[in-house]
Design a protein around this motif. Structure first.
Motif, PDB file in Angstrom:
ATOM      1  N   ALA A  63      33.311  32.353  46.437  1.00 12.85           N
ATOM      2  CA  ALA A  63      32.235  32.117  45.474  1.00 12.85           C
ATOM      3  C   ALA A  63      32.781  31.557  44.168  1.00 12.85           C
ATOM      4  CB  ALA A  63      31.467  33.411  45.227  1.00 12.85           C
ATOM      5  N   GLY A  64      33.952  30.947  44.249  1.00 13.68           N
ATOM      6  CA  GLY A  64      34.475  30.266  43.065  1.00 13.68           C
ATOM      7  C   GLY A  64      35.250  31.147  42.105  1.00 13.68           C
ATOM      8  N   ALA A  65      35.933  32.175  42.629  1.00 11.38           N
ATOM      9  CA  ALA A  65      36.727  33.036  41.751  1.00 11.38           C
ATOM     10  C   ALA A  65      38.209  32.697  41.871  1.00 11.38           C
ATOM     11  CB  ALA A  65      36.507  34.500  42.112  1.00 11.38           C
ATOM     12  N   TYR A  66      38.844  32.418  40.736  1.00 17.31           N
ATOM     13  CA  TYR A  66      40.282  32.107  40.706  1.00 17.31           C
ATOM     14  C   TYR A  66      41.087  33.250  41.312  1.00 17.31           C
ATOM     15  CZ  TYR A  66      44.865  31.279  38.403  1.00 17.31           C
ATOM     16  OH  TYR A  66      46.199  31.089  38.117  1.00 17.31           O
ATOM     17  N   ILE A  67      40.674  34.467  41.035  1.00 15.62           N
ATOM     18  CA  ILE A  67      41.434  35.649  41.441  1.00 15.62           C
ATOM     19  C   ILE A  67      41.524  35.757  42.970  1.00 15.62           C
ATOM     20  CG2 ILE A  67      39.473  37.265  41.469  1.00 15.62           C
ATOM     21  CD1 ILE A  67      42.974  38.009  40.093  1.00 15.62           C
ATOM     22  N   CYS A  68      40.587  35.147  43.691  1.00 16.94           N
ATOM     23  CA  CYS A  68      40.599  35.247  45.154  1.00 16.94           C
ATOM     24  C   CYS A  68      41.652  34.354  45.794  1.00 16.94           C
ATOM     25  CB  CYS A  68      39.219  34.951  45.727  1.00 16.94           C
ATOM     26  SG  CYS A  68      38.058  36.260  45.324  1.00 16.94           S
ATOM     27  N   HIS A  74      38.109  33.972  31.205  1.00 21.50           N
ATOM     28  CA  HIS A  74      36.923  33.903  32.050  1.00 21.50           C
ATOM     29  C   HIS A  74      37.217  34.399  33.470  1.00 21.50           C
ATOM     30  CE1 HIS A  74      33.085  32.388  33.479  1.00 21.50           C
ATOM     31  NE2 HIS A  74      33.715  31.786  34.474  1.00 21.50           N
ATOM     32  N   GLU A  75      38.437  34.167  33.954  1.00 26.90           N
ATOM     33  CA  GLU A  75      38.745  34.457  35.360  1.00 26.90           C
ATOM     34  C   GLU A  75      39.375  35.825  35.615  1.00 26.90           C
ATOM     35  OE1 GLU A  75      37.733  32.866  37.888  1.00 26.90           O
ATOM     36  OE2 GLU A  75      37.063  30.999  36.985  1.00 26.90           O
ATOM     37  N   SER A  76      39.746  36.557  34.572  1.00 34.08           N
ATOM     38  CA  SER A  76      40.318  37.886  34.790  1.00 34.08           C
ATOM     39  C   SER A  76      39.294  38.762  35.514  1.00 34.08           C
ATOM     40  CB  SER A  76      40.664  38.535  33.440  1.00 34.08           C
ATOM     41  OG  SER A  76      41.002  39.888  33.652  1.00 34.08           O
ATOM     42  N   CYS A  77      39.748  39.518  36.523  1.00 38.62           N
ATOM     43  CA  CYS A  77      38.766  40.302  37.296  1.00 38.62           C
ATOM     44  C   CYS A  77      38.430  41.618  36.596  1.00 38.62           C
ATOM     45  CB  CYS A  77      39.281  40.550  38.708  1.00 38.62           C
ATOM     46  SG  CYS A  77      40.460  41.906  38.843  1.00 38.62           S
TER      47      CYS A  77
END
Length: 429
Positions: free
Chosen positions: A165-170, A339-342
């Motif tokens: 779903a567009g998450a950098y962390i993944c 923005h991308e930190s989970c």
């Protein structure tokens, strides 16, 4: 020495996307060869080839496969096609131009590690690559290259595409596994490592698109032939995504150990007329920045770049010329990581936000000289203190930008405008 096309040899042919076009260039012939080998032979060949993870970490692939426990449990092969590292766009091209290359690499790898189920985890924004993969997988099933008893070998392998779903962390392997399990895409503590306990708490191997595609060529030509390219510790070729202020941005496949300056000046066609090279980020936005002097010394292999205090990472080479303001550039990066930190670990959840706020106060003309040291202090406290490397990925660019281009930050604080552009932040945003 210039481009060496091992993986990308036929990428210029549109028909290479299809099963017929891929087979016409020898596609799936290596799979026949692999099925005549013992799985352990394939693992040994990959070990001997020196292939290292092409997604960023550079971990030896064969060694990772060797960590799988011999316990008879079902095991999974996951392809990490999340490609969220800013500046990286090689996997996207590989899936668009040659989806069957990835599929063949996955079947061979799955046979080697004894996995009957694989997933390709693709970032949500990659709509067209996902369509290409769906089409190719459908063709492969229809031709009996996926599913039960592939090519009469007695080996079964099923393959699915999972859209993120567009998450950098993944893109972090355990975050990806969490997402695949239907949980929040948050990384897990290691150990246990995925090879021992990964997807659904079963032994799992996670490899990047480029890594898995390379397996086919290693099995086809042998480890010794693959090692003809590259260096002793960084073997083979690698795809580099070249972007920024160069005349010819794009993906280039060169042997590891290739001089970084050559990639920029020869493959990339150099700077725009009248512009000089100022800086280069060699391995995606998380890699510490190199000055023009350091670029002249750098080779594109894991060791050379580590020696210069940066990393090869995903192979995303971002080139900055002398029209770029480093304070501005860092503002783009800190905003991204905040923005991308989970939000799972405090140093990263709070730290990425602090870095972004402090940096933007400088950009908006509210900065104080002590804020420059505050950036360094906050970044120092974020390194090596979290479950995954996102915190470090945010801290390292800050430390390198501020240390190497401190005069620009001090000028911005004193004058309230960019030393390079002469303008204030508001006037050009």
């Amino acid at each position: 020495m210039a481009e060496v096309k091992v993986l990308t040899e036929f990428y210029h042919l549109d028909e290479y996307q299809t099963l017929a076009g891929y087979k016409a260039k020898g596609g799936y012939e290596t799979l026949h060869k692999a099925f005549k080998m013992q799985p352990q032979q394939i693992i040994d060949e990959v070990k001997a080839s020196g292939l290292r993870g092409r997604g960023g970490a550079g971990f030896p692939t064969g060694m990772k496969w060797g960590f799988l426990p011999k316990n008879g449990e079902p095991r999974y092969l996951l392809c990490n096609a999340d490609e969220g590292e800013p500046g990286t766009f090689k996997d996207r091209m590989m899936m668009e131009r040659a989806p069957h290359q990835l599929i063949e690499g996955m079947i061979i790898s799955a046979f080697a590690i004894g996995s009957n189920k694989g997933y390709i985890y693709v970032r949500g924004e990659y709509v067209f690559p996902i369509e290409c993969l769906y089409k190719a997988i459908k063709e492969a099933y229809a031709a009996g290259l996926l599913g039960k008893n592939i090519l009469g070998s007695g080996f079964d392998f099923d393959l699915d595409v999972y859209r993120g779903a567009g998450a950098y962390i993944c893109g972090e392997e355990t975050g990806m596994i969490s997402s695949l399990e239907g949980l929040k895409g948050q990384p897990k503590l290691k150990p246990p490592f995925p090879a021992v306990q990964g997807y659904l708490r079963k032994p799992t191997i996670v490899n990047n698109v480029e890594t898995l595609a390379a397996v086919t060529y290693i099995v086809k030509d042998g480890a010794a032939t693959y090692r003809k390219h590259g260096t002793e510790k960084s073997a083979g070729t690698k795809l580099f995504s070249l972007s920024g202020n160069v005349m010819k941005p794009g993906n280039y496949e060169v042997p590891l150990g290739y001089p970084l300056m050559d990639l920029i000046m020869k493959e990339g066609g150099g700077m725009k007329p009248g512009r000089k090279l100022k800086a280069c980020i060699p391995g995606g936005s998380s890699a510490p920045v190199l000055t023009a002097e350091e670029v002249a010394k750098a080779n594109l292999d894991y060791e050379s770049l580590a020696g210069l205090g940066t990393m090869l990472g995903s192979g995303a080479v971002i080139v900055l010329d002398d029209s770029q303001c480093m304070v501005d550039m860092l503002g783009v990066l800190t905003h991204f990581y905040a923005h991308e930190s989970c939000g799972q670990c405090t140093p990263c959840r709070e730290g990425t936000g602090w870095l972004d706020k402090v940096l933007h106060s400088i950009l908006e003309g509210r900065g104080r000289l002590q804020d420059i040291d505050l950036l360094i202090k906050v970044a120092d406290n974020m390194k090596g203190k979290t479950i995954c490397a996102l915190s470090d990925a945010a801290a390292l660019p800050v430390l390198s930008f501020v240390t190497k281009y401190r005069d620009e930050f001090e000028f911005y604080v004193r004058e309230g405008r960019s030393k390079v552009k002469g303008a204030t932040y508001e006037s050009h945003h």
